[in-house]
Write an enzyme that holds these catalytic residues in place. Structure first.
Site, mmCIF file in Angstrom:
data_model
loop_
_atom_site.group_PDB
_atom_site.id
_atom_site.type_symbol
_atom_site.label_atom_id
_atom_site.label_comp_id
_atom_site.label_asym_id
_atom_site.label_seq_id
_atom_site.Cartn_x
_atom_site.Cartn_y
_atom_site.Cartn_z
ATOM 1 N N LYS A 120 0.371 -1.274 0.003
ATOM 2 C CA LYS A 120 0.213 -0.087 0.285
ATOM 3 C C LYS A 120 0.962 1.134 0.055
ATOM 4 O O LYS A 120 2.369 1.358 1.145
ATOM 5 C CB LYS A 120 -1.432 -0.388 1.148
ATOM 6 C CG LYS A 120 -2.012 1.349 1.304
ATOM 7 C CD LYS A 120 -2.679 1.197 2.505
ATOM 8 C CE LYS A 120 -3.938 2.268 2.541
ATOM 9 N NZ LYS A 120 -4.836 1.702 3.982
ATOM 10 N N SER A 195 -9.403 2.212 3.701
ATOM 11 C CA SER A 195 -8.330 2.593 2.701
ATOM 12 C C SER A 195 -7.863 2.664 1.879
ATOM 13 O O SER A 195 -6.719 2.865 1.054
ATOM 14 C CB SER A 195 -7.516 4.725 3.936
ATOM 15 O OG SER A 195 -6.377 3.544 4.572
ATOM 16 N N SER A 219 -9.595 0.267 8.080
ATOM 17 C CA SER A 219 -8.803 0.699 6.648
ATOM 18 C C SER A 219 -8.430 -0.769 5.947
ATOM 19 O O SER A 219 -8.698 -1.032 4.908
ATOM 20 C CB SER A 219 -7.320 1.663 6.235
ATOM 21 O OG SER A 219 -8.063 3.030 7.157
#
Length: 507
Positions: A120, A195, A219
């Site tokens: 990520k 997220s 997230s």
């Protein structure tokens, strides 16, 4: 007095009314028989689990280069509309070749040698910029890997690239100013969640089996739930972090995978002590798959509907929760409904969230603040203007919540809750009143476990009538990540949900 056990009729009668049972064959792996009760193993390496790939490498029946080529072909075909990547790694094929040479020599370097993985874009990957989904960040490449990334590399994983994130990880809808909208492979009109939006989309699209997400309020678990993946938020400190992000004292990095066993395998590589993180736990060298098949017989499971307030849950989510409770009960768990007696976690998390975003805005150069996501700036202005006394009061309440959970776990081994209020919502849905959306639409079932710092795992449980994944969440006491994995694996065995999305041909 303990709450009474869930009536068996209440558990069993609601599930059929949902309109589906757990799906027994995945779209990436067609059924072998007309009744859909058995599966053929996938023959495309891009669709295989990490465990399957490693077994084939060991037998020299498949090479890491062949696997990487299959994955990159799939990325080239589908990523233009999924939009899962912030950047691809041009040296991935070289790394796969080096891994292939090690396997041919009989000397693999670690648990994950040759397995395609993604990172990520909130975490540093050496040689790549860490843009955090923002137009305000520096495009200079990072000099060193984040601890979780280093753990994967030392285990031999092949890093495919960096996946998209919402700006600084601030929200659950999967878009950001820098890279636009990331879409859900199950339905391109729906969000993958955030997220860790790119990680969720990449996992569901079978862009490799292993994906690092981060979780400060849900997230990892929200996009996992929306995308039909397993998403692990570990005990705080189990997986080290550096540099620390905006939500450092409640955030964790964690695996996002298509199977629970792959999540535990990946976890084994990530959970390594790193002196850069002063809060990380000492090394506990182990393969976290050990004991994962021990089941739940005799474990005490609390079905929890209140986390200091009553989070919303639609009818399909309620059916998924009761269905999961029945699955655990049928495997020998002692299941009952119970309330941990938490303070209102909305008030606590709202302050944590608001202060973190206010600091982020304050440290952004004034000339760049107009480039920030407008919703982020709105939350910072609304929630961030509190005194030091108010902030320390929120921290005292966070500790009170953690104490309440510790006491609750003297009675229960596992908590079972919903993972999200609904299935994935529209990808193009505007962000309106984000503070209310946080505990109404986005993260009402997840952020409490960041406050208490205990492990929690989102587990796919089936598909709704629209063909979208639904999930539940299991949590265990602080540092009992092993129990969370056991419960997640028990649910996975019972549910047998699809391992990947039915991707349509790109337009």
């Amino acid at each position: 007095m303990p709450a009474p056990p869930i009536p068996r009729a209440a558990v069993s009668s609601r599930w059929p009314a949902w309109g589906f049972a757990p799906v027994l064959a995945g779209p990436c792996c067609p059924p072998c028989s007309p009744d859909r009760k058995s599966r053929c193993p996938p023959t495309d390496p891009a669709l295989m689990s990490a465990e399957t790939l490693l077994a084939l490498y060991a037998r020299r029946a498949l090479s890491p280069v062949e696997t990487l080529r299959a994955v990159t072909e799939r990325v080239a075909r589908y990523n233009p509309w999924v939009n899962a990547f912030a950047a691809l790694n041009p040296r991935a094929l070289v790394a796969a070749g080096e891994s292939e040479a090690r396997w041919m020599a009989g000397r693999p370097m670690g648990l994950l040698d040759g397995v395609p993985s993604t990172v990520k874009d909130l975490l540093n990957l050496a040689g790549f910029p860490t843009r955090r989904g923002s137009k305000t960040t520096d495009a200079a490449p990072a000099a060193e890997d984040a601890p979780a990334v280093l753990g994967l590399k030392q285990a031999g994983a092949v890093i495919l690239g960096k996946t998209t994130t919402t700006e600084f990880g601030w929200k659950s809808p999967g878009d950001c100013p820098l890279h636009g909208i990331t879409r859900n492979p199950w339905n391109r009109e729906r969000t993958p969640g955030g997220s860790s939006s790119g990680a969720g989309a990449a996992g569901a699209a079978c862009f490799g089996p292993l994906h690092i997400g981060t979780d400060a309020g849900g997230s990892v678990r929200i996009p996992a739930a929306f995308c039909g993946l397993v998403g692990v938020k570990p005990s705080f400190g189990r997986i080290p972090q550096w540099p620390l992000g905006a939500f450092a004292h409640v955030a964790c990095a964690g695996p996002m995978t298509r199977t629970v066993r792959d999540a535990a395998l990946m976890f084994s590589a990530m959970a390594q002590h790193d002196l850069r993180d002063p809060f990380c736990l000492p090394d506990e060298p182990r393969d976290w798959r050990q004991g994962i098949e021990d089941g739940v017989a005799g474990l005490r499971v609390a079905v929890v509907r209140r986390l200091g307030f009553e989070p919303p849950l639609d009818a399909d989510g309620e059916a998924a929760l009761l269905g999961a409770a029945k699955m655990l009960e049928e495997q020998g768990a002692i299941v009952e409904e119970a309330d941990p007696g938490l303070p209102d976690t909305r008030a606590i998390f709202g302050r944590v969230w608001g202060v973190a975003l206010a600091r982020l805005v304050a440290t952004t150069p004034p000339e760049k603040r107009a480039l920030l996501d407008q919703g982020l700036a709105e939350v910072a202005e609304r929630e961030g203007g509190m005194s030091a006394v108010d902030f320390l009061g929120a921290e005292a309440l966070r500790i009170e919540a953690a104490h309440a959970m510790a006491r609750f776990h003297q009675r229960f081994d596992i908590l079972l809750t919903a993972a999200t209020p609904t299935a994935a919502f529209a990808a193009d849905q505007p962000t309106i009143r984000p503070t209310e959306a946080l505990w109404r639409d986005w993260a009402p079932w997840t952020f409490a476990f960041n406050l208490t710092r205990q492990p929690a795992i989102s587990v796919p449980i089936g598909l709704d009538e629209a063909g979208m994944p639904r999930a539940v969440q299991v949590a265990a006491a602080l540092y009992r990540d092993d129990l969370a994995f056991r419960a997640a694996r028990a649910l996975e065995r019972a549910a047998e949900v699809p391992a990947g999305a039915p991707l349509a041909e790109p337009a």
